[in-house]
Structures are given as C-alpha cells and as structure tokens.
Design an enzyme around this catalytic site. Sequence first.
Site, PDB file in Angstrom:
ATOM      1  N   ILE A   1       5.348  16.838  -5.639  1.00  0.00           N
ATOM      2  CA  ILE A   1       4.159  17.573  -5.908  1.00  0.00           C
ATOM      3  C   ILE A   1       2.862  17.233  -4.726  1.00  0.00           C
ATOM      4  CG2 ILE A   1       2.286  18.616  -7.549  1.00  0.00           C
ATOM      5  CD1 ILE A   1       5.324  19.199  -7.886  1.00  0.00           C
TER       6      ILE A   1
ATOM      7  N   CYS B   1       1.906   4.871 -13.723  1.00  0.00           N
ATOM      8  CA  CYS B   1       2.210   4.583 -12.179  1.00  0.00           C
ATOM      9  C   CYS B   1       2.153   2.974 -11.857  1.00  0.00           C
ATOM     10  CB  CYS B   1       1.126   5.485 -11.633  1.00  0.00           C
ATOM     11  SG  CYS B   1      -0.560   4.844 -12.049  1.00  0.00           S
TER      12      CYS B   1
ATOM     13  N   GLU C   1      -3.174   9.895  -5.794  1.00  0.00           N
ATOM     14  CA  GLU C   1      -2.887   8.757  -6.399  1.00  0.00           C
ATOM     15  C   GLU C   1      -1.470   8.998  -7.094  1.00  0.00           C
ATOM     16  OE1 GLU C   1      -4.426   6.038  -6.655  1.00  0.00           O
ATOM     17  OE2 GLU C   1      -6.329   6.860  -6.157  1.00  0.00           O
TER      18      GLU C   1
ATOM     19  N   GLY D   1      -0.406  12.329  -9.729  1.00  0.00           N
ATOM     20  CA  GLY D   1       1.150  12.493  -9.993  1.00  0.00           C
ATOM     21  C   GLY D   1       2.374  11.766  -9.145  1.00  0.00           C
TER      22      GLY D   1
END
Length: 442
Positions: free
Chosen positions: A156, A209, A174, A152
Amino acid sequence: MRDTLEILVERSSIYDMQTVGFSLTELIAMLKNSCKLALKKMKHWMMPEKAKTSLATFPSSAEIVSEPLGVVLVISAWNYPFLLSLDPVIGAIAAGNAIVLKPSEISPATASLLAKLVANYMDSSCIKVVEGAVPETTALLEQKWDKIMYTGNGRIARIVMAAAAKHLTPVVLELGGKCPVIVDSGINLQVATRRIIAGKWGCNNGQACISPDYIITTKDYAVELVDSFKCELELFYGKNPLESKDLSRVVNSNHFARLLKLLDEDKVSSKIVYGGERDKSNLKIAPTILLDVPQDSLIMNEEIFGPLLPIITIDKVEDSFDLITSGTKPLAAYMFTNNKKLKEKFVEKVSAGGLVINDTTVHLAEPTLPFGGVGDSGMGAYHGKFSFDTFSHKKAVLYRSFAGDAPLRYPPYTNGKLRLLKALLGGSILGIIRALMGWSKA
C-alpha cells in the site's frame, strides 16, 4: 493548537479509565505522555533556531524558523489504532497544521469512536476524521496535500507514494519488515526469553511492526533457548494458551488464513518444536516456535505479523550480521549479549530503523529517540520533537543591514575581485589576505 492538545489529554484520560488490559492501558498512557510532552515543549520547539553565518555574508545574522506545512493527511494502521492514529496527529497539531485522519477500516469500531470523539471534542476546523475503506482512501489520495503520513505495509505504501508523486507531496512511510533477534550465549537466558516473549506475543500476539520476526542463535545454544521458551510461555499463558485471556486473537479471517499458509507449508510444518495449535472459530493461534526452517520458505521471505517465531541456527554469532544484511532493512533489530565487541559490531553492521540491545520493542516508548524506518521499512521518523519537525518546514532566514556593501559583487569584474570573492566564499582569513595582496591566482 494548545487547546486542541489539552482536549486530547483530557479525553484520553477518560478513555483510559474505561479500558481493560495492561497493553491498551499502557498505549493510552504513551499517547497521553506524547500530548503532555508537546504541551510542555511546544513553545521551545517553535522558537527560531540561531544559525552561524560566514564571512561571505558578513555582517549578517541568521536563523531557522519552523512553520506549518499546511494540510496533512494521516493514514493509520489497524493493529494499534488509537496510538498510531493520534500520535502523529499530536505532532502535526503542535506544528500548526490542519489534519485529515483516515483510520484503518480493518478496525472499524475504533475508527467510528475516533470520528465521534474528534467531532465532539476537537476543533473541526483543525482536524477531521474520514471513515471508510479503499474507495474513500483512494479519493483522499487524489487530492493535493502538503504531506502524507502512512502506517502499514509496503504494498500500500507504493500506492500512497505514487499518488503523492503526482502532486510532488512529501511522504512519511512507517512500514515494517522482518525484525531479527540475535541471541548470544552467556546471557541471563530467562530475562532474555521473557523480554522476547513480551515483544512478540505480549505485543498484540506478534501483530506489531516492531515485533520480533525471527531469532538467530548458534547451533550449540538453540536447544537451551527453545527449552527456556517452553518454560516461560507455559508460565505466562498456561498449558492451553488458546484459552488465555492475555493472548490476542488474529485480527480477521484473512490474516488467520495467511498465517496458516505460512505455518502449514510442507517444508515448515515439520519444524514446529512448540505450539502450533489453532482455533479458527475464535481466530486464535497459540505461540509457536519453529527450529531451522529453510531460508527459501514463505515464512522466511515475508513479514510474519503474527504469533509464529522461527529460530535460525548458525555456527558463530558473528555470522548473524551477514544473514541480516543479506535481506531488506528492518524497522527494528535486537541483540542479547554481554559481549562489548559484539554490541559495537551490531551497531556498526546492522542498518535498521532502530536497534535495541538486551531487550525488544521498548525504544518505541522513548520520545527522545526518532521512530521510523530505512529502506524497505520506511522513510521519515516521528515521536517527541521528531514529530514536530516532521510536520514543519524549516525556513532559512538571513538578516543583513545596508552597511558593509562589497563592491566586488558588482561589475565590472576583474581578476582581483574574483580572487577576493573566491577567498571570501572559501572562508579562509589567510586566503583573503593572500587575495588582497595579490598572491593568489584568480
């Protein structure tokens, strides 16, 4: 564990027949390949690895034994909810762990389907799926785990890492970042443009990402590059891309508003050279090219994660390396060039989770390469054997017999014993001879 992986292959095959769209089918295929690779290689991965021993422990033998960590928590992302949920789980299962999987609440339909499929077809003593949002994730993070993997964003990730620290739990993060694309002149521009489009808009409309975040090229080459994008984008998505069935929508209204905030900033909106159309009712934004946006703009200071692509111009291609290294380390970086020295300098100078030369995003599909970030783009890696290793403890084992017991280990300690002990630990035959002859100092 093998039975569980075989079930994953079987169920993903059934789901694959029910999917529509090249991207999803391709991702399901990648997931199936991960299962098949683990089934094929798992026995080899589990075998103890022989290790050399030194004179200090002679006579002896040694090996490294892989053992399960225990119970692991996998918190996955919404943008590729099947792949990013189950790919880490494959490695965790292969390594012998029990897993709790927490899919993203932003993709609730997939989370619900995962919970149903896992409960129906997999060993409930091995893997469980927990649905829910922030309260459920918070409750999970309060527990003690043997490892946590989170996919994410950085905000977070800091919460996950802080929670893990209370129990000294190791983490794999990741994340993402601003993945740059350097475009040199003297290349096959059409192929380069198409590969950037595939990595940007073909990958979930930029919601990935490893999606290209911005382009760096020379001032002399920028106009030609923009023209190539205009031509190829119209060819792929038509004159009205908002009506294209090959262009993903933005995941929800919050992300749609965030992207418009980046695009409509006063210093940015005037830099649009292609696209910019939006359809709020369908949460769609057309592929958008921006030229020479200011470095202090919002769009250049946070991960875009959407269909907007700024182009930054420089005087020389070599200047791009300093521009990239002045920011945080990205999850991926790309370069298009035929210049051998530039390729070497790119690999030497740019620190990123992964590098690709003359393409974008395709390293994700190569199981022999580790996939993971560095610095702000994450820590740890997975895919293929790297997944197995990530969810394993490498246990050192040294075997000795009762023969060869050395008196020099035991009191009373003399200068001669100390000389010989130092020589043995140093591993030098000449040093041992000198110690035995009394030619070295204690």
